[in-house]
Design a protein around this motif. Structure first.
Motif, PDB file in Angstrom:
ATOM      1  N   GLN A  81      34.432  10.126  87.859  1.00 25.46           N
ATOM      2  CA  GLN A  81      33.790   8.911  87.343  1.00 25.46           C
ATOM      3  C   GLN A  81      34.792   8.063  86.568  1.00 25.46           C
ATOM      4  OE1 GLN A  81      29.469   9.238  86.046  1.00 25.46           O
ATOM      5  NE2 GLN A  81      30.138  11.351  85.764  1.00 25.46           N
ATOM      6  N   LEU A  82      35.638   8.719  85.767  1.00 21.09           N
ATOM      7  CA  LEU A  82      36.643   7.992  85.002  1.00 21.09           C
ATOM      8  C   LEU A  82      37.603   7.259  85.922  1.00 21.09           C
ATOM      9  CD1 LEU A  82      38.071   7.349  82.304  1.00 21.09           C
ATOM     10  CD2 LEU A  82      39.382   9.455  82.609  1.00 21.09           C
ATOM     11  N   ILE A  83      38.108   7.942  86.950  1.00 19.72           N
ATOM     12  CA  ILE A  83      39.066   7.330  87.872  1.00 19.72           C
ATOM     13  C   ILE A  83      38.423   6.176  88.637  1.00 19.72           C
ATOM     14  CG2 ILE A  83      40.427   7.726  89.972  1.00 19.72           C
ATOM     15  CD1 ILE A  83      40.932  10.589  88.904  1.00 19.72           C
ATOM     16  N   LEU A  84      37.181   6.376  89.111  1.00 19.33           N
ATOM     17  CA  LEU A  84      36.499   5.303  89.840  1.00 19.33           C
ATOM     18  C   LEU A  84      36.260   4.102  88.933  1.00 19.33           C
ATOM     19  CD1 LEU A  84      35.065   4.165  92.312  1.00 19.33           C
ATOM     20  CD2 LEU A  84      32.981   5.350  91.579  1.00 19.33           C
ATOM     21  N   GLY A  85      35.772   4.361  87.713  1.00 18.53           N
ATOM     22  CA  GLY A  85      35.502   3.268  86.783  1.00 18.53           C
ATOM     23  C   GLY A  85      36.754   2.475  86.447  1.00 18.53           C
ATOM     24  N   GLU A 138      34.292  12.244  78.866  1.00 12.00           N
ATOM     25  CA  GLU A 138      33.120  12.924  78.321  1.00 12.00           C
ATOM     26  C   GLU A 138      31.930  11.973  78.226  1.00 12.00           C
ATOM     27  OE1 GLU A 138      34.256  14.628  74.618  1.00 12.00           O
ATOM     28  OE2 GLU A 138      35.236  16.368  75.521  1.00 12.00           O
ATOM     29  N   MET A 139      32.204  10.705  77.927  1.00 15.52           N
ATOM     30  CA  MET A 139      31.134   9.709  77.849  1.00 15.52           C
ATOM     31  C   MET A 139      30.504   9.479  79.221  1.00 15.52           C
ATOM     32  SD  MET A 139      33.054   7.058  75.274  1.00 15.52           S
ATOM     33  CE  MET A 139      31.878   5.711  75.414  1.00 15.52           C
ATOM     34  N   TYR A 140      31.312   9.524  80.285  1.00 20.31           N
ATOM     35  CA  TYR A 140      30.751   9.389  81.633  1.00 20.31           C
ATOM     36  C   TYR A 140      29.825  10.563  81.941  1.00 20.31           C
ATOM     37  CZ  TYR A 140      33.279   5.307  83.421  1.00 20.31           C
ATOM     38  OH  TYR A 140      33.716   4.029  83.661  1.00 20.31           O
ATOM     39  N   GLY A 141      30.158  11.744  81.444  1.00 19.32           N
ATOM     40  CA  GLY A 141      29.261  12.889  81.581  1.00 19.32           C
ATOM     41  C   GLY A 141      29.593  13.789  82.753  1.00 19.32           C
ATOM     42  N   ALA A 142      29.036  14.993  82.704  1.00 16.80           N
ATOM     43  CA  ALA A 142      29.302  16.014  83.711  1.00 16.80           C
ATOM     44  C   ALA A 142      28.404  15.873  84.939  1.00 16.80           C
ATOM     45  CB  ALA A 142      29.121  17.406  83.106  1.00 16.80           C
ATOM     46  N   HIS A 143      27.426  14.977  84.864  1.00 18.66           N
ATOM     47  CA  HIS A 143      26.535  14.727  85.997  1.00 18.66           C
ATOM     48  C   HIS A 143      26.609  13.257  86.369  1.00 18.66           C
ATOM     49  CE1 HIS A 143      24.851  18.740  85.476  1.00 18.66           C
ATOM     50  NE2 HIS A 143      24.733  18.472  84.176  1.00 18.66           N
ATOM     51  N   TRP A 144      26.569  13.003  87.673  1.00  6.40           N
ATOM     52  CA  TRP A 144      26.745  11.626  88.135  1.00  6.40           C
ATOM     53  C   TRP A 144      25.431  10.865  87.968  1.00  6.40           C
ATOM     54  CZ3 TRP A 144      31.637  10.541  90.573  1.00  6.40           C
ATOM     55  CH2 TRP A 144      31.852   9.170  90.760  1.00  6.40           C
ATOM     56  N   TRP A 185      24.216   7.014  87.874  1.00  9.61           N
ATOM     57  CA  TRP A 185      24.716   5.670  88.172  1.00  9.61           C
ATOM     58  C   TRP A 185      24.409   4.670  87.057  1.00  9.61           C
ATOM     59  CZ3 TRP A 185      28.467   4.684  91.262  1.00  9.61           C
ATOM     60  CH2 TRP A 185      28.680   5.461  92.393  1.00  9.61           C
ATOM     61  N   LEU A 186      23.261   4.816  86.407  1.00 13.06           N
ATOM     62  CA  LEU A 186      22.945   3.901  85.307  1.00 13.06           C
ATOM     63  C   LEU A 186      23.942   4.076  84.178  1.00 13.06           C
ATOM     64  CD1 LEU A 186      21.147   1.809  83.954  1.00 13.06           C
ATOM     65  CD2 LEU A 186      19.662   3.672  83.169  1.00 13.06           C
ATOM     66  N   ASN A 187      24.219   5.329  83.818  1.00  9.55           N
ATOM     67  CA  ASN A 187      25.211   5.591  82.774  1.00  9.55           C
ATOM     68  C   ASN A 187      26.594   5.146  83.217  1.00  9.55           C
ATOM     69  OD1 ASN A 187      26.075   6.963  80.203  1.00  9.55           O
ATOM     70  ND2 ASN A 187      27.258   8.165  81.663  1.00  9.55           N
ATOM     71  N   PHE A 188      26.929   5.360  84.500  1.00  3.69           N
ATOM     72  CA  PHE A 188      28.241   4.963  85.019  1.00  3.69           C
ATOM     73  C   PHE A 188      28.452   3.459  84.876  1.00  3.69           C
ATOM     74  CE2 PHE A 188      30.762   3.151  88.466  1.00  3.69           C
ATOM     75  CZ  PHE A 188      31.947   3.847  88.347  1.00  3.69           C
ATOM     76  N   TRP A 189      27.476   2.669  85.320  1.00  2.00           N
ATOM     77  CA  TRP A 189      27.657   1.211  85.271  1.00  2.00           C
ATOM     78  C   TRP A 189      27.558   0.684  83.848  1.00  2.00           C
ATOM     79  CZ3 TRP A 189      30.240  -0.926  88.782  1.00  2.00           C
ATOM     80  CH2 TRP A 189      30.137  -0.534  90.115  1.00  2.00           C
TER      81      TRP A 189
END
Length: 462
Positions: A9-13, A377-383, A385-389
Motif C-alpha cells: 500500500q505504501l509503495i502504491l500510494g 503502519e497507518m495504511y494498515g495490515a489489511h487492504w 480502499w477507503l483508508n488507502f485513498w
C-alpha cells in the motif's frame, strides 16, 4: 504477510503521488515547449549523487524524452533541459541558453513549471477528498451521543485533568458538532476544554508540551464511552511448518474461544459487578490478569455465569462491536466538492500548526515527523480502499506543502529564486543556483537520514 500488505500500500500510494507530482512538472514544461530529457519513477542513480550507480529497471525513449523506472525506490524526477536540479549541475550547461531550455524561457513560465507538481498534488488531494465525501457522506458521532454516557479518559487525559464520565461542552470556548473536533483542536494554541462533571462546569487546560506525550501513547487520548457486544472470537492459530520443524510451542487457545463464546454475546458482569462499557472492561481485565474471573454472559436474552482465566496480557480473545449511534449526512456534488476542498486544505493548516509547534519548541521533531515505517503502519495490515485513498489524499496535500517550503532543492526553493528574478529583473548566477542546490540537497539528505533512522528506531526498539 501483514508487512507485505503494508509495504504494498505504501509503495502504491507513493508511486501515485510521485508520478503525478512529476507529471505536473512534465506537462507544464511541454506546454511551454521545453525539452524534457527524462521522466522517471524512482531514481536511476544513488540519490543524491547523479553519477553513481546509473541504471534503470526499465526505460524507453519516445521523442526527446526517456521514460523509465529507476532502481532506487525513493521519489522520482523529471529532467528538464537547461535546469539545475538533483540530476545535473551548472557545468553541464552551455553558455548560451537554447530556446527549448528551461533557462531560455521567461521567468513566469519557469515559475509555473516549478509549481506544476505542487498544483497537481493539490488537485489530486482535493479530488480524492471530494470522491470520499461524495461516496460516503459524513459519518460522525454527534456531541449529544458523545455526552450520553460521557467520555473515557485514558491515562494521559487523566494526567491533564479529565476524568472518565466527563461531558465535553465546549472546545476552546466554542460549541462543537462532532467528536472528531475534540482531537482536531490539539494543534491549536492555548487549547482548553469546558467539561461538565457531577453537575459542575470545569475548565481543562492542555499544557504546551502535551503533543510530545500524546505521540508516545498508543490508545486514543479521549474516547466516547461505549456499550459493546462480541463481534468476533479469536480462533487458535494453526502451527506453521517452521514451528513444527523446530519444535516451537504454539500459543494456547484464548479464554473466549475455550469456553465457546460467540459473536453477539454480551459480557454484562465481572465477579458480580456490572459491566457497561468496553473501555472499563479492558481496564478491569488488566487488573485481573492471570486470575480466574466469573463473567456474566448474556446470549439471546439469557444470562449465564462462565468462569474464564484472563491471560497474563489481560485479554480474553475477542474483538468488540461498539454499540453507539453514528449520525450521517449525504452530500450533493457541490457540497462534496466544498467539503473535499475544506478537508484537503485542512491538512495544510495542520501541517503549518505542527511546524509552528516544532519551531516553538513545544513538540520534538522526532515525535512529530513520520517516516515510511510509520506511514506503512497507518495504511494498515489489511487492504481497505477507503483508508488507502484517505491516507493517500492526506499525503498528497502534505507532499504539496513540503515541496512549497523554501528549501533550495525543493520546488519552493526554485520558486523563491524565480520570484527574486521576477521582482529584480535579473536572475541569480548559475553558480549561486548550483551551490544553493547542493546545500538544499544536504539539508534534505540529513532530514531523510533523521526521519528514516528515527522511524527504524521506533519500529525495532520500542
Amino acid at each position: 504477510m501483514d508487512g507485505l500488505v503494508m509495504a504494498g500500500q505504501l509503495i502504491l500510494g507513493l508511486s501515485i503521488l510521485v508520478s503525478l507530482h512529476e507529471f505536473g512538472h512534465y506537462i507544464t514544461a511541454k506546454w511551454f515547449k521545453m525539452r524534457v530529457d527524462k521522466f522517471y519513477l524512482f531514481f536511476d542513480f544513488l540519490f543524491p549523487v547523479p553519477t553513481v550507480l546509473n541504471f534503470a529497471l526499465f526505460k524507453k525513449k519516445i521523442g526527446d524524452t526517456e521514460y523509465g523506472l529507476g532502481w532506487f525506490p525513493l521519489g522520482g524526477y523529471v529532467s528538464i533541459a537547461g535546469m539545475i536540479d538533483e540530476t545535473q549541475d551548472a557545468s553541464k550547461l552551455s553558455a548560451i541558453p537554447e530556446p527549448w531550455e528551461f533557462r531560455g524561457k521567461p521567468a513566469w513560465q519557469r515559475l509555473i513549471v516549478m509549481l506544476g507538481g505542487i498544483i497537481v498534488n493539490v488537485i489530486l488531494g482535493v479530488a480524492i477528498y471530494f470522491g470520499i465525501n461524495y461516496k460516503t457522506g459524513n459519518n460522525y458521532i454527534a456531541k449529544d451521543e458523545l455526552n450520553k454516557n460521557g467520555i473515557y479518559a485514558g491515562s494521559l487525559a487523566q494526567e491533564v485533568g479529565f476524568k472518565t464520565g466527563d461531558k465535553v461542552l465546549k472546545v476552546n470556548g466554542k460549541d462543537f458538532k462532532e467528536y472528531s473536533e475534540i482531537g482536531g483542536a490539539i494543534l491549536d494554541d492555548d487549547v482548553s476544554y469546558t467539561v461538565e462533571r457531577a453537575g459542575k462546569t470545569i475548565e481543562v487546560v492542555i499544557p504546551s508540551d502535551f503533543l510530545n506525550k500524546l505521540s508516545d501513547q498508543k490508545d486514543q487520548f479521549i474516547q466516547p464511552l461505549y456499550p459493546f457486544k462480541i463481534a468476533q472470537v479469536t480462533e487458535p492459530k494453526k502451527p506453521s511448518l517452521l514451528s513444527k520443524l523446530f519444535g516451537k510451542s504454539v500459543p494456547e487457545d484464548l479464554p473466549a474461544y475455550k469456553v465457546g463464546l460467540k459473536a453477539g454475546d454480551k459480557i454484562v458482569s465481572m465477579n458480580g459487578h456490572p459491566v457497561f462499557f468496553y473501555q472499563l472492561l479492558k481496564d478491569s481485565l488488566t487488573k485481573y490478569a492471570g486470575k480466574n474471573v466469573a463473567f456474566g454472559i448474556e446470549r439471546q436474552g439469557k444470562v449465564d455465569t462462565i468462569n474464564m482465566t484472563v491471560t497474563k496480557e489481560g485479554k480474553l480473545g475477542f474483538a468488540a462491536e461498539r454499540i453507539i449511534k453514528f449520525s450521517h449526512e449525504d452530500y450533493t456534488i457541490g457540497q462534496a466538492f466544498v467539503m473535499g476542498a475544506t478537508d484537503a486544505f485542512d491538512v495544510v493548516v495542520k501541517n503549518v500548526k505542527g511546524f509552528k509547534k516544532i519551531f516553538a519548541g513545544d513538540v520534538r521533531a522526532d515525535k512529530a515527523l513520520s517516516g515510511p515505517f510509520e506511514i506503512a503502519e497507518m495504511y494498515g495490515a489489511h487492504w481497505d480502499w477507503l483508508n488507502f485513498w484517505t491516507l493517500t489524499g492526506l499525503l498528497s496535500m502534505a507532499l504539496a506543502f513540503m515541496n512549497l517550503l523554501p528549501i533550495p532543492a525543493l520546488d519552493g526553493g526554485h520558486a523563491l529564486f524565480l520570484l527574486y528574478e521576477i521582482i529584480t529583473g535579473r536572475p541569480p548566477s548559475e553558480k549561486v543556483l548550483e551551490r544553493a542546490q547542493q546545500v538544499g540537497t544536504v539539508i534534505l539528505l540529513a532530514l531523510m537520514v533523521f526521519v528514516l533512522g528515527n522511524g527504524a528506531f521506533k519500529a525495532f526498539f520500542k
